[in-house]
Design an enzyme around this catalytic site. Structure first.
Site, mmCIF file in Angstrom:
data_model
loop_
_atom_site.group_PDB
_atom_site.id
_atom_site.type_symbol
_atom_site.label_atom_id
_atom_site.label_comp_id
_atom_site.label_asym_id
_atom_site.label_seq_id
_atom_site.Cartn_x
_atom_site.Cartn_y
_atom_site.Cartn_z
ATOM 1 C CD GLU A 16 -2.967 -1.115 2.271
ATOM 2 O OE1 GLU A 16 -3.738 -0.142 2.355
ATOM 3 O OE2 GLU A 16 -2.970 -2.054 3.084
ATOM 4 C CB SER A 142 -5.920 -1.426 0.108
ATOM 5 O OG SER A 142 -5.668 -0.222 0.773
ATOM 6 C CE1 TYR A 211 -7.081 4.243 -0.664
ATOM 7 C CE2 TYR A 211 -6.654 2.006 -1.386
ATOM 8 C CZ TYR A 211 -6.885 2.912 -0.380
ATOM 9 O OH TYR A 211 -6.913 2.493 0.923
ATOM 10 N NE ARG A 250 -13.801 2.923 5.704
ATOM 11 C CZ ARG A 250 -12.722 2.563 5.021
ATOM 12 N NH1 ARG A 250 -11.702 3.404 4.895
ATOM 13 N NH2 ARG A 250 -12.638 1.357 4.492
ATOM 14 C CG ASP A 252 -15.108 -0.960 5.591
ATOM 15 O OD1 ASP A 252 -15.397 0.248 5.704
ATOM 16 O OD2 ASP A 252 -14.010 -1.358 5.172
ATOM 17 C CD GLU A 269 -11.667 -5.171 6.277
ATOM 18 O OE1 GLU A 269 -11.019 -6.209 6.506
ATOM 19 O OE2 GLU A 269 -11.505 -4.477 5.272
ATOM 20 C CG ASN A 271 -8.699 1.022 7.513
ATOM 21 O OD1 ASN A 271 -7.671 1.323 8.100
ATOM 22 N ND2 ASN A 271 -8.795 1.011 6.195
ATOM 23 N N GLY A 275 -7.666 5.617 4.921
ATOM 24 C CA GLY A 275 -6.996 6.450 3.925
ATOM 25 C C GLY A 275 -7.319 7.923 4.109
#
Length: 308
Positions: A16, A142, A211, A250, A252, A269, A271, A275
């Protein structure tokens, strides 16, 4: 007090790296705009020596992937006694291991999809569970290495047992949850808004959807019923607290509303290093809640500490 010297860690050596460079440069520029003295650090194996010489007041961690968000760099920063942003050693390591994080979430009463850990060679010839299912590397972010196996697929994906597979020997096999992709940011002890991610031209929210400009459409706030919206906020905050996250995270989710509005909400999950690129979700969700990009980053710098 914005006279602090902030070292922004970016780049690194995970898959990443490009995302981290984009995040790091965006954050560094915004923090300079907020009046902080900023040093950009492209992380290599000498990062400990570099930081010991720089002696920053705070490290803003903009690394993604292994080393940057799995507790490793956090341990280095603890050793150097430099306050840092985001989650600490234990929460970072736990969140990075998808299967262990799910166990903690399940114990906290958060709904998760059934899954199992298997050796990648064990699923070469027969399905590890009835399709549809998802195969995920245990310790990647990612959406790297994520493969969706559809109902009509007669055999497991051969890539996983091939020499081209580069995501480790253990993989997580998880029941595929139909429905909409929703995500919720948490800032400190407050759940911010819920966003729906609608991939454009992609079957799911993969690397390019995340992205590449135009790779996905973000609906902020998500157009769901108030009770589902509030339920996702509650679950995101519960996951943040159960795993021991700090700063910004964050979570999901999948929301299957094919049969009823209440439907099924499943946590996928968390994070711990979301990002911070121009197309990233957390800055967008924070902006909808009234926090500019500069305000969000300033809050993170002022929230930084050791022993997180």
């Amino acid at each position: 007090m914005k006279d602090k010297h902030v070292a922004v860690l970016m780049g690194g050596f995970s898959s990443e790296r490009p995302v981290s460079l984009s995040s790091g440069n965006a954050c560094a520029a915004a923090l300079e705009g907020e009046g902080y003295r900023v040093t950009r650090v492209d992380v290599d194996r000498n990062v400990g020596a570099v930081l010991a010489e720089l002696k920053p007041d705070v490290v803003f961690n903009a690394l993604h992937g292994p080393f940057g968000e799995d507790g490793t760099i956090q341990g280095v920063l603890e050793y150097l006694s430099i306050p840092y942003t985001h989650s600490g050693v234990l929460a970072s390591a736990l969140a990075m291991d998808k299967e262990q994080a799910k166990k903690v979430a399940r114990a906290a009463g958060i709904p998760v999809a059934e899954s199992k850990l298997v050796n990648r060679f064990a699923i070469r010839s027969e399905h590890p569970m009835a399709p549809p299912y998802v195969v995920k590397p245990v310790n990647e972010g990612s959406s790297f290495g994520v493969i969706i196996v559809k109902e009509d697929q007669s055999h497991p994906p051969q890539l996983i047992s091939s020499p081209d597979w580069k995501y480790g020997e253990r993989v997580m096999v998880e029941r595929y949850v139909h429905g909409r992709e929703l995500t919720c940011a948490v800032m400190g002890d407050v759940a911010l808004g819920v966003c729906e991610i609608i991939p454009t031209g992609h079957s799911f929210y993969d690397y390019d959807s995340k992205y590449v400009a135009g790779g996905s459409k973000h609906e902020t706030p998500a157009k769901v019923s108030p009770n589902i919206y509030q339920k996702i906020q509650t679950l995101a905050l519960k996951a943040h607290q159960a795993i021991g996250c700090r700063g910004v995270s964050r979570s999901d989710f999948r929301y299957d509303d094919r049969h009823s509005e209440n439907g099924e909400v499943v946590w996928l999950e968390i994070n711990t290093q979301p990002g911070m690129t121009p197309t990233s979700l957390v800055p967008e969700i924070a902006a909808q809640a009234g926090h500019s990009f500069g305000d969000l980053l300033s809050w993170m710098v002022e929230d930084a500490s050791c022993l997180r």
